[in-house]
Every structure is written in structure tokens, then in C-alpha cells.
Scaffold this active site. Structure first.
Site, PDB file in Angstrom:
ATOM      1  N   TYR A 196       0.822  -1.213   0.000  1.00  0.00           N
ATOM      2  CA  TYR A 196       0.000   0.000   0.000  1.00  0.00           C
ATOM      3  C   TYR A 196       0.863   1.273   0.000  1.00  0.00           C
ATOM      4  O   TYR A 196       0.358   2.364  -0.242  1.00  0.00           O
ATOM      5  CB  TYR A 196      -0.940   0.024   1.221  1.00  0.00           C
ATOM      6  CG  TYR A 196      -2.065  -0.999   1.144  1.00  0.00           C
ATOM      7  CD1 TYR A 196      -2.175  -1.873   0.073  1.00  0.00           C
ATOM      8  CD2 TYR A 196      -3.012  -1.092   2.148  1.00  0.00           C
ATOM      9  CE1 TYR A 196      -3.194  -2.810   0.009  1.00  0.00           C
ATOM     10  CE2 TYR A 196      -4.038  -2.032   2.085  1.00  0.00           C
ATOM     11  CZ  TYR A 196      -4.118  -2.890   1.013  1.00  0.00           C
ATOM     12  OH  TYR A 196      -5.133  -3.809   0.949  1.00  0.00           O
ATOM     13  N   ASP A 203      -2.850 -18.253   0.919  1.00  0.00           N
ATOM     14  CA  ASP A 203      -3.989 -18.952   0.309  1.00  0.00           C
ATOM     15  C   ASP A 203      -4.483 -20.064   1.238  1.00  0.00           C
ATOM     16  O   ASP A 203      -5.685 -20.246   1.446  1.00  0.00           O
ATOM     17  CB  ASP A 203      -3.640 -19.497  -1.085  1.00  0.00           C
ATOM     18  CG  ASP A 203      -2.256 -20.098  -1.179  1.00  0.00           C
ATOM     19  OD1 ASP A 203      -1.464 -19.944  -0.218  1.00  0.00           O
ATOM     20  OD2 ASP A 203      -1.948 -20.742  -2.192  1.00  0.00           O
ATOM     21  N   ASP A 241      -5.344  -7.039   5.457  1.00  0.00           N
ATOM     22  CA  ASP A 241      -6.572  -6.344   5.074  1.00  0.00           C
ATOM     23  C   ASP A 241      -7.638  -7.385   4.723  1.00  0.00           C
ATOM     24  O   ASP A 241      -8.791  -7.322   5.186  1.00  0.00           O
ATOM     25  CB  ASP A 241      -6.267  -5.453   3.860  1.00  0.00           C
ATOM     26  CG  ASP A 241      -7.357  -4.441   3.581  1.00  0.00           C
ATOM     27  OD1 ASP A 241      -8.359  -4.445   4.308  1.00  0.00           O
ATOM     28  OD2 ASP A 241      -7.219  -3.661   2.631  1.00  0.00           O
ATOM     29  N   LYS A 264       3.540 -15.338   1.690  1.00  0.00           N
ATOM     30  CA  LYS A 264       3.463 -16.038   0.399  1.00  0.00           C
ATOM     31  C   LYS A 264       4.909 -16.356  -0.004  1.00  0.00           C
ATOM     32  O   LYS A 264       5.379 -16.008  -1.103  1.00  0.00           O
ATOM     33  CB  LYS A 264       2.738 -15.139  -0.623  1.00  0.00           C
ATOM     34  CG  LYS A 264       2.371 -15.825  -1.912  1.00  0.00           C
ATOM     35  CD  LYS A 264       1.316 -16.904  -1.778  1.00  0.00           C
ATOM     36  CE  LYS A 264       1.077 -17.600  -3.103  1.00  0.00           C
ATOM     37  NZ  LYS A 264       0.272 -18.837  -2.974  1.00  0.00           N
ATOM     38  N   ASP A 299     -10.803  -9.137   7.475  1.00  0.00           N
ATOM     39  CA  ASP A 299     -12.229  -9.055   7.126  1.00  0.00           C
ATOM     40  C   ASP A 299     -12.854 -10.444   7.116  1.00  0.00           C
ATOM     41  O   ASP A 299     -13.976 -10.628   7.598  1.00  0.00           O
ATOM     42  CB  ASP A 299     -12.408  -8.421   5.740  1.00  0.00           C
ATOM     43  CG  ASP A 299     -12.653  -6.925   5.829  1.00  0.00           C
ATOM     44  OD1 ASP A 299     -12.354  -6.343   6.897  1.00  0.00           O
ATOM     45  OD2 ASP A 299     -13.134  -6.336   4.849  1.00  0.00           O
TER      46      ASP A 299
END
Ligand code: NAD
Length: 362
Positions: free
Chosen positions: A143, A226, A250, A194, A254
């Protein structure tokens, strides 16, 4: 009587002022019971600040926040500001507050409350007892990495670029917050990356593994993002504390939050190395129900409890608020977002009154 805690209140937009009023009432009662004094100062952020001053984070607001012991924020945003240029949007105020206070760690609990278990979209046996804390890196990663933008290539075709980058110190400081958090909870930390594809993730994994030697009492595991997403839905009870980068956090926070099925119940904390943290509900300003006394104030109240626990080191007072929330749910009180058959439908103010009553009588 102790030294007063200086609390900056940022009610913001939409349902913000309604839910903030309940949290302040709760803090006043808790203050009397635990011999704590709060000096509240209200400041402008988001759309309310745009309307009053032309900018979403006035310098005076940031200064007030910096001089306080903790910042309690409600929510920002609304349809009427959606068409403004990006630098003048309410969200820019929120990002400015996080970077201005150096808030690099975002703590988001996802805990299933027994009284609301049927609100989850997953089966009872999968979610019963879930109590996860997601520790998300908040000021680095893709970001913020450079270069970023949309550039023309030599062939004339356009190419969009963002960069995922982490320095040693950025990983170490979020890693330490996560190990310390896990230490206060179930002593299990799962780092999500990852590393099978991304060099920055392999680097993240190596640094977190090195840090683990300073926390021998915390069990460290690693998962690819994943797989972590899959495991969160398959068997969430395997997780205690999760630490991950800005982008993965992020998304995963959620997903973890939605295990509980009730956005109006979820608090969060954003912390820096020093200075005040910001405590706020996960949900937005809910413009569709603003001003109608329909908002659920419990995420805001639980954010105030997180403020007491993580920002002011008052865990007994935080426990008391969390207990009162469970008690009102236990007696069947519900706002519209968590309503189910046979329960008592209350507005925002009445829910606040019910909480206060629980705090006073027990
Ligand atoms: P939202 O969270 O505001 O609302 C989503 C849905 O949940 C709506 O139906 C709303 O009525 C309901 N809801 C949310 N909180 C509730 C509560 N406490 N009680 C009862 N119902 C509740 O998300 P959105 O609709 O995508 O966004 C609305 C505005 O909020 C936008 O301007 C967005 O940018 C902003 N926003 C702000 C934050 C923040 O301040 N941190 C976070 C997310 C969205």
C-alpha cells in the site's frame, strides 16, 4: 483519584456521533467505578472536518490527538463526499491520522460471542469458541511501496505498478507486537505470507523466525496466505494470534471478522511504537441508518474497552465493559443488525441505557 487520562474523541460522520455518545457515557460510569478520570476533547475528522474546514484532517485535530493518551474514533465517510478528489476525501483523513501517529500495528479481534452464534454463516460446531486476534502491519508493504503508478512502456502500452517491500525494522516491530500479543493470549502465533512465490515474503518469514528465539513461550507456525484463507473458513478454532503484512491482513482480518457474522460488534486498535493509539469500530459510518437511532453502539463500546486494555493499561475496567456487553446480549437485547426472533429490539440510545444499567447494578 488518578491523573486524568486525556482522550481525544473523533465522532466523524454518519452514525459516528450516536455511537460515540454511548461509549462516552459508558466510560464516565466506568471511571466512577474504577476511580479513573477522563478528560475528553472532541475534534473533527472526515466529512465533518471537510464541511467545517475544507480538509479531512485539520492540523489542529492531529495536534490534539498527539497530545492525548488515546484516541477514540467512530467512523468517517458518506455519499456526499464520494465525488471529491482523492486528497480531499474522508478516507484520506483516516490514512493521515494513521501515518501522522505512526500507527504500524492494527489489532483486530474476531471472537464469537455465544449469544450471537447463530449470526455466523458457518455451522455452530465450526465457529463455537472461536477467538482470534489478527495483527496486521499497517504502514508498509504494497500500500505504500515505491514505485507505484501507471506508466507508459516503450511500446506505448500502459502498465500499472505497485511494490511490495518490507525493511528489517518494519518486520521486526510488527513481529514483536504480535509475539507480545500472543503471549497475553493463547501463546500461539501463526505468521502468514506467500514465501513460496515472493522474495519479500521469504524475507518476512526469516525475520519472524529469528524473532521467535526471544519468545520461547510462544509457539510459532507459518502458513501461506492462500492456505490461511482456506483454514480460516475450514477450522478457525486452530488459530489464536495471526500476524501478517498490510495487504494479506486487510483481506484476512475481514474474513476472520465475518466468522462472527456481526459487523456492528467488532472493535479494533491501531498502535504505534510510542504515543497514543487509535481505537475504532471495524464498520463504517453506515449512512443508510445515520440519525435514526438504529445503530449498534457495541463495537464502539468494545473499542473503548480495547483502549482501556491496550492504551491505558486498565484491564479490569476493560473486562468490566466486555462483561456488561455479554450481559445485555444475555438478557436478549439486540439492535436491528443483530436482531433475531424472540429478542428485544432496541435503538442505539436504549442499548446504551441497558449497558449503563448493567454496569451500575452489578
Ligand atoms: P458500513 O460499515 O458503514 O455499512 C455496511 C452495512 O452495515 C450497512 O448496511 C450499515 O447500515 C451496517 N452497519 C455498519 N455499522 C453498523 C452499526 N454499528 N450498527 C448497525 N448497522 C451497521 O460500510 P459501507 O456502507 O461500505 O460504507 C459507508 C461509509 O463508511 C463509506 O463512506 C465508507 O467509505 C465509510 N467507511 C469508513 C470506515 C472507517 O471509518 N473506518 C470503514 C469502512 C467504511
Amino acid at each position: 483519584m488518578t491523573q486524568p487520562y486525556r482522550i481525544t474523541l473523533l465522532p466523524g460522520d454518519g452514525i459516528g456521533p450516536e455511537i460515540m455518545a454511548v461509549a462516552v457515557d459508558v466510560l464516565q460510569v466506568i471511571g466512577q467505578q474504577f476511580d479513573l478520570t477522563f478528560e475528553f476533547q472532541e475534534a473533527l475528522i472526515g466529512g465533518a472536518a471537510i464541511d467545517a474546514t475544507g480538509e479531512p484532517l485539520p492540523a489542529a485535530t492531529l495536534e490534539t490527538c498527539r497530545r492525548s493518551d488515546a484516541v477514540l474514533l467512530a467512523a468517517i465517510g458518506g455519499y456526499q463526499w464520494d465525488t471529491l478528489p482523492r486528497h480531499l476525501r474522508p478516507e484520506t483523513g483516516l490514512l493521515g491520522l494513521r501515518s501522522g501517529l505512526g500507527l504500524f500495528a492494527n489489532l483486530r479481534p474476531a471472537k464469537i460471542l455465544p449469544q450471537l452464534i447463530d449470526a455466523s454463516s458457518l455451522k455452530r460446531e465450526v465457529v463455537e469458541g472461536v477467538d482470534i486476534m489478527v495483527v496486521r502491519e499497517l504502514t508498509g508493504g504494497i500500500y505504500f511501496g515505491q514505485p507505484r503508478g501507471v506508466f507508459a512502456t516503450e511500446s506505448g502500452e500502459k502498465r500499472g505498478v505497485n511494490t511490495m517491500a518490507y525493511t528489517e525494522s518494519e518486520i521486526d516491530r510488527i513481529g514483536r507486537v504480535a509475539f507480545e500479543t500472543a503471549r497475553k493470549r493463547g501463546k500461539k502465533l501463526c505468521s502468514v505470507d506467500k514465501a513460496n512465490v515472493l522474495e519479500v515474503s521469504q524475507f518476512w518469514r526469516d525475520r519472524i523466525t529469528q524473532l521467535a528465539s526471544d519468545y520461547p513461550d510462544v509457539e510459532l507456525t507459518h502458513l501461506y496466505v492462500d492456505n490461511a484463507a482456506m483454514q480460516l473458513v475450514r477450522w478457525p478454532k486452530q488459530f489464536d494470534t495471526i500476524v501478517t503484512s498490510n495487504l494479506f491482513g486487510d483481506i484476512l482480518s475481514d474474513a476472520a471478522a465475518m466468522l462472527t457474522g456481526s459487523i456492528g460488534m467488532l472493535p479494533s486498535a491501531s498502535l504505534g511504537a510510542r504515543g497514543p493509539g487509535v481505537y475504532e469500530p471495524v464498520h463504517g459510518s453506515a449512512p443508510d441508518i445515520a440519525g435514526q437511532d438504529k445503530a449498534n453502539p457495541l463495537a464502539q463500546v468494545l473499542s473503548a474497552a480495547m483502549m482501556l486494555r491496550y492504551g491505558l493499561n486498565q484491564p479490569a475496567a476493560a473486562d468490566r465493559i466486555e462483561q456488561a456487553v455479554l450481559q445485555v446480549l444475555e438478557q436478549g437485547d439486540r439492535t436491528g443488525d443483530i436482531m433475531s426472533e424472540g429478542k428485544n429490539l432496541l435503538g442505539c440510545k436504549a442499548m446504551g441505557a441497558a449497558l449503563i444499567q448493567k454496569l451500575i447494578i452489578s
